[in-house]
Design an enzyme around this catalytic site. Structure first.
Site, PDB file in Angstrom:
ATOM      1  N   ASN A  10       0.878  -1.167   0.000  1.00 28.10           N
ATOM      2  CA  ASN A  10       0.000   0.000   0.000  1.00 28.10           C
ATOM      3  C   ASN A  10       0.917   1.218   0.000  1.00 28.10           C
ATOM      4  O   ASN A  10       1.544   1.522   1.012  1.00 28.10           O
ATOM      5  CB  ASN A  10      -0.890  -0.033   1.263  1.00 28.10           C
ATOM      6  N   LYS A  12       0.156   4.244  -0.164  1.00 31.87           N
ATOM      7  CA  LYS A  12      -0.434   5.420   0.501  1.00 31.87           C
ATOM      8  C   LYS A  12      -0.203   6.659  -0.370  1.00 31.87           C
ATOM      9  O   LYS A  12      -0.239   6.552  -1.588  1.00 31.87           O
ATOM     10  CB  LYS A  12       0.120   5.560   1.918  1.00 31.87           C
ATOM     11  N   HIS A  95      -9.471   1.421   4.638  1.00 37.63           N
ATOM     12  CA  HIS A  95      -8.231   1.523   5.415  1.00 37.63           C
ATOM     13  C   HIS A  95      -8.480   2.449   6.604  1.00 37.63           C
ATOM     14  O   HIS A  95      -9.243   3.416   6.506  1.00 37.63           O
ATOM     15  CB  HIS A  95      -7.109   2.070   4.527  1.00 37.63           C
ATOM     16  N   GLU A  97      -6.830   4.758   7.799  1.00 32.85           N
ATOM     17  CA  GLU A  97      -6.537   6.179   7.524  1.00 32.85           C
ATOM     18  C   GLU A  97      -7.717   6.835   6.818  1.00 32.85           C
ATOM     19  O   GLU A  97      -8.010   8.005   7.054  1.00 32.85           O
ATOM     20  CB  GLU A  97      -5.251   6.288   6.692  1.00 32.85           C
ATOM     21  N   GLU A 167      -5.443  -4.904  10.317  1.00 35.16           N
ATOM     22  CA  GLU A 167      -4.388  -3.932  10.602  1.00 35.16           C
ATOM     23  C   GLU A 167      -4.669  -3.235  11.932  1.00 35.16           C
ATOM     24  O   GLU A 167      -5.490  -2.307  11.989  1.00 35.16           O
ATOM     25  CB  GLU A 167      -4.351  -2.865   9.495  1.00 35.16           C
ATOM     26  N   GLY A 173       2.673   2.028  10.776  1.00 36.63           N
ATOM     27  CA  GLY A 173       3.681   3.073  10.624  1.00 36.63           C
ATOM     28  C   GLY A 173       4.404   3.412  11.924  1.00 36.63           C
ATOM     29  O   GLY A 173       5.098   4.421  12.017  1.00 36.63           O
ATOM     30  N   SER A 213       3.462  -2.486  10.176  1.00 35.98           N
ATOM     31  CA  SER A 213       4.906  -2.611  10.359  1.00 35.98           C
ATOM     32  C   SER A 213       5.463  -3.979   9.956  1.00 35.98           C
ATOM     33  O   SER A 213       6.387  -4.501  10.584  1.00 35.98           O
ATOM     34  CB  SER A 213       5.304  -2.255  11.800  1.00 35.98           C
ATOM     35  N   GLY A 234       2.884  -1.290   4.198  1.00 37.21           N
ATOM     36  CA  GLY A 234       2.983   0.137   3.889  1.00 37.21           C
ATOM     37  C   GLY A 234       4.418   0.525   3.572  1.00 37.21           C
ATOM     38  O   GLY A 234       4.927   0.268   2.480  1.00 37.21           O
TER      39      GLY A 234
END
Ligand code: G3P
Length: 249
Positions: A10, A12, A95, A97, A167, A173, A213, A234
């Site tokens: 991903n 992002k 997601h 986010e 996730e 992250g 991660s 990510g």
């Protein structure tokens, strides 16, 4: 039953179109592995160039989001047929986010999942708890609700082909990976939830990724778990490390 692993990056909001071609050319030889599905989910503006650059390789291109309407006055959105028109096969839906910064809800996730299937795009449906929810001991209940709503009105046949990405928000992250046991516990609970809704056939077929991660050092251990069928990656998907993740064995 042996499920084929699916390892997706991903990107992002990273990489311009010109950086896209260079990165795919760099990663192409490193992610060659016919035993797993390899997907790069890239920003909308990079999709066409990514598809071009990935031609002739094992890389499939996915989108990071799409809208649930067919077309019309939705400034800034991407319609499903715009994705299929250029050969997109996967789309990340819900997601954390997008849920946090763009007001996505379980209900909009469900609409997008239904729309993706209508267009033959495989949704990678994200779920996961906050640190507070984990500390309160309600992580699994919370995720079960996310899953049940995401799959409302989804047929068993489509559900079997979906991908779920677990996730934990606190692991995204942050460099803090869930332990293998924590990740497996939740992925197993997700499969159990799918079994309750659709029965064991679908539960055995559906693929469940872990994300948060994932890196070259922890991928092998995570992916060896019975209910973890790959990863949604990510930061490490933007580096040569992604090759090591894809070739984790
Ligand atoms: O969707 C992938 C993701 O949210 C995990 O990101 O950077 O922790 O691997 P990262």
């Amino acid at each position: 039953m042996a499920r084929r692993k699916i390892i997706a990056g991903n990107w992002k909001m990273n990489k311009t179109p010109s950086e896209t071609t260079a990165l795919i050319n760099e990663l192409k030889p490193l992610v060659a592995n016919d035993e797993v599905d390899v997907v790069f989910c890239v920003p909308a503006i990079d999709i066409i160039l990514a598809i071009e650059a990935a031609k002739g390789s094992n890389i499939q291109i996915g989108a990071e989001n799409m809208y649930y309407e067919e077309n019309g006055a939705y400034t800034g959105e991407i319609a499903p047929n715009m994705l299929t028109d250029v050969g997109v096969k996967y789309v990340i839906i819900g997601h954390s986010e997008r849920r946090e910064y763009f007001a996505e809800t379980d209900e909009t996730v469900n609409k997008k999942v239904l729309k993706a299937f209508e267009h033959g795009i495989t949704p990678i449906i994200c779920c996961g708890e906050t640190l507070t929810q984990r500390e309160q001991g309600i992580a699994i209940d919370f995720i079960r609700t996310q899953i049940k709503i995401a799959f409302q009105n989804v047929s068993a046949e489509n559900a079997a082909n979906a991908v779920i990405a677990y996730e934990p928000i606190w692991a995204i992250g942050t460099g803090k990976t869930a332990t293998t046991a924590q990740a497996e516990e939740v992925c197993k609970a997700i499969r159990e939830c799918i079994k309750e809704v659709y029965g064991s056939d679908v539960a055995e077929k559906i693929r469940i990724q872990y994300g948060g991660s994932v890196n070259a050092g922890n991928a092998a251990e995570l992916f060896a778990e019975a209910d973890i069928d790959g990863g949604l990656v990510g930061g490490a998907s933007l580096k040569p490390d992604f090759g090591k993740i894809v070739n984790y064995k």
